[in-house]
Enzyme design. Structure first.
Site, PDB file in Angstrom:
ATOM      1  N   GLN A  65      36.721  37.644 -38.582  1.00 26.87           N
ATOM      2  CA  GLN A  65      36.803  36.333 -37.921  1.00 26.87           C
ATOM      3  C   GLN A  65      36.346  35.191 -38.833  1.00 26.87           C
ATOM      4  OE1 GLN A  65      38.273  35.727 -35.090  1.00 26.87           O
ATOM      5  NE2 GLN A  65      38.531  37.816 -34.316  1.00 26.87           N
ATOM      6  N   HIS A  68      46.333  38.452 -39.884  1.00 24.09           N
ATOM      7  CA  HIS A  68      46.806  37.715 -38.698  1.00 24.09           C
ATOM      8  C   HIS A  68      45.711  36.903 -38.014  1.00 24.09           C
ATOM      9  CE1 HIS A  68      45.545  40.362 -35.166  1.00 24.09           C
ATOM     10  NE2 HIS A  68      45.340  41.203 -36.153  1.00 24.09           N
ATOM     11  N   THR A 123      53.704  53.247 -49.774  1.00 22.77           N
ATOM     12  CA  THR A 123      54.347  52.084 -50.405  1.00 22.77           C
ATOM     13  C   THR A 123      53.758  50.803 -49.810  1.00 22.77           C
ATOM     14  OG1 THR A 123      56.341  53.356 -50.769  1.00 22.77           O
ATOM     15  CG2 THR A 123      56.581  50.956 -50.802  1.00 22.77           C
ATOM     16  N   CYS A 178      39.477  45.699 -18.369  1.00 16.21           N
ATOM     17  CA  CYS A 178      39.765  46.439 -17.154  1.00 16.21           C
ATOM     18  C   CYS A 178      39.834  47.922 -17.518  1.00 16.21           C
ATOM     19  CB  CYS A 178      41.112  45.968 -16.641  1.00 16.21           C
ATOM     20  SG  CYS A 178      41.351  46.371 -14.944  1.00 16.21           S
TER      21      CYS A 178
HETATM   22  N1  PLP Z   1      37.239  43.391 -36.334  1.00 15.73           N
HETATM   23  C1  PLP Z   1      37.140  42.277 -35.598  1.00 15.73           C
HETATM   24  C2  PLP Z   1      35.854  41.527 -35.570  1.00 15.73           C
HETATM   25  C3  PLP Z   1      38.236  41.808 -34.876  1.00 15.73           C
HETATM   26  O1  PLP Z   1      38.131  40.690 -34.165  1.00 15.73           O
HETATM   27  C4  PLP Z   1      39.437  42.542 -34.925  1.00 15.73           C
HETATM   28  C5  PLP Z   1      40.599  42.137 -34.115  1.00 15.73           C
HETATM   29  O2  PLP Z   1      40.449  41.694 -32.982  1.00 15.73           O
HETATM   30  C6  PLP Z   1      39.498  43.691 -35.714  1.00 15.73           C
HETATM   31  C7  PLP Z   1      38.382  44.091 -36.409  1.00 15.73           C
HETATM   32  C8  PLP Z   1      40.758  44.501 -35.849  1.00 15.73           C
HETATM   33  O3  PLP Z   1      41.673  43.819 -36.676  1.00 15.73           O
HETATM   34  P1  PLP Z   1      43.198  44.301 -36.810  1.00 15.73           P
HETATM   35  O4  PLP Z   1      43.943  43.631 -35.714  1.00 15.73           O
HETATM   36  O5  PLP Z   1      43.634  43.838 -38.159  1.00 15.73           O
HETATM   37  O6  PLP Z   1      43.209  45.773 -36.694  1.00 15.73           O
END
Ligand code: PLP
Length: 380
Positions: A171, A193, A229, A316
């Site tokens: 984050q 992402h 790959t 949930c």
């Molecule tokens: N670690 C944290 C703190 C995240 O917020 C997230 C995704 O929500 C992940 C790991 C997992 O990331 P990824 O979607 O690339 O698997």
């Protein structure tokens, strides 16, 4: 009505320049492992991207292992560092918490304080025995509350006892400085992402000399640390997004200004609103707050109908809404945390988006309050 997206911590909308970089990379035909000119063109894209990321994270390019996600990066290090005592905080993402339990060694879970910040005294105590066989895993900032963790301090404590330390920094980019040098950790996980790059592209940075046994076995890609790959277009997108995220750091005050205004306006409507981790250092874009008496899932659905996308601060399971492990760990009652939502802003958020959220929140709360007053129970 254009829907308003306030769920950047789940995934950040891709930036146009990143989409273009991915489009260009998709046109490159070769396999990076092939020796002909097509292959060399693909290899160049991967290695240029690695160099770009290395400069941003201030590490050597040879220390970067590209993966398909931060989940994979976290799995790779927890299983591959060769340590049998895994020391993790109670507020880690399931990609750390569940993996630590699955690896099969001893797992020590560190408590957090009322603001969701890990107790360093508990880390010190946990490191007293078996430090040399330990790997500490501490996130840079929590995905639900935005609480920033004392990673650099934890790294000093860990190294003082011969332990290794990993930071899930997912984050961080674009919101906090993220460098291997400043954090002082041995391993760092990233996910494209979360900083306006493509889904399905991540990285583990493993400091030179830090042990790492591959989990995905096959060809010798990524210096034997992750076979398969390479996702050339994803890697090109990750690097482009990382460059742009580094520039976003200059806009941190704009984001925290919008976030703070959002919180004060909600509290003006209902002073009983609880803002999680409010007294901790937080990511500038994240707010986790409750709507008294209205369960998270109800809010998420109602706000979605009103055109505003946010996340629930609860999950949930077996038909029952449970507050998240993160909010529970802060010691706040389930009655409060079961009514929490996460609002997360980002590069595309405008003041009008915050206005739209406030109007939707106000209308939902007023409507439910009126229904309660007239004796019809609509929200549970
Ligand atoms: N670690 C944290 C703190 C995240 O917020 C997230 C995704 O929500 C992940 C790991 C997992 O990331 P990824 O979607 O690339 O698997």
């Amino acid at each position: 009505m254009t829907p308003v997206y306030l769920d950047y911590n789940a995934t950040a909308p891709i930036k146009p320049a990143v989409a273009s970089a991915i489009g260009r990379a998709l046109e490159v035909t070769g396999n990076p492992s092939s020796v002909h000119s097509f292959g060399r063109a693909a290899r160049k894209l991967v290695e240029d991207s690695r160099e770009t990321l290395a400069q941003i994270v201030r590490c050597k390019s040879s220390e970067i292992v590209f993966t398909a996600s931060a989940t994979e990066a976290n799995n790779l290090v927890l299983a591959g560092a060769g340590r049998h005592r895994l020391i993790v905080s109670a507020v880690e993402h399931p990609a750390v918490l569940k993996t630590a339990r699955a690896v099969g060694g001893e797992v020590v879970v560190l408590p957090v304080d009322a603001n969701g910040v890990v107790e360093l005294a508990a880390l010190e105590a946990a490191l007293k025995e078996g430090g040399a066989d330990a790997l500490v895993s501490l996130m840079l900032a929590n995905n639900e509350t935005g609480a920033v963790q004392p990673v650099a301090e934890a790294a000093q404590l860990a190294h003082g006892r011969g332990a290794l330390i990993h930071c899930d920094a997912v984050q961080g980019p674009g919101r906090l400085p993220v460098t291997l040098a400043e954090l002082g950790v041995d391993y760092l996980s990233l996910s494209a992402h979360k900083f306006a790059g493509p889904k399905g592209a991540g990285a583990l940075i493993a400091r030179d000399g830090a042990p790492l046994k591959a989990s995905v076995i096959g060809g010798g890609q990524e210096r034997g640390r992750r076979a398969g790959t390479e996702n050339v277009a994803g890697i090109a997108g990750l690097a482009c997004a990382a460059e742009l995220a580094a520039d976003d750091l200059a806009n941190r005050d704009r984001l925290s200004g919008l976030r703070d205004a959002l919180e004060s306006r909600v509290i003006e409507i209902e002073p009983r609103v609880h803002v999680f981790s409010a007294r901790a250092e937080r990511l500038p874009n994240t707010s986790c707050l409750n709507m008294p008496g209205v369960q998270s899932e109800t809010q998420v659905m109602a706000l979605d109908l009103a055109g505003v996308a946010v996340s629930a601060g609860s999950a949930c399971s077996s038909g029952k809404v449970e507050p998240s492990h993160v909010l529970r760990a802060t010691g706040v009652s389930d009655a409060i945390s079961g009514c929490a939502i996460r609002v997360s802003l980002g590069w595309g958020t405008k003041p009008e988006d915050v206005d739209a959220f406030i109007e939707a929140w106000r209308a939902l709360y007023a409507g439910l309050t009126n229904r309660f007053r007239s004796g019809i129970s609509g929200a549970r």
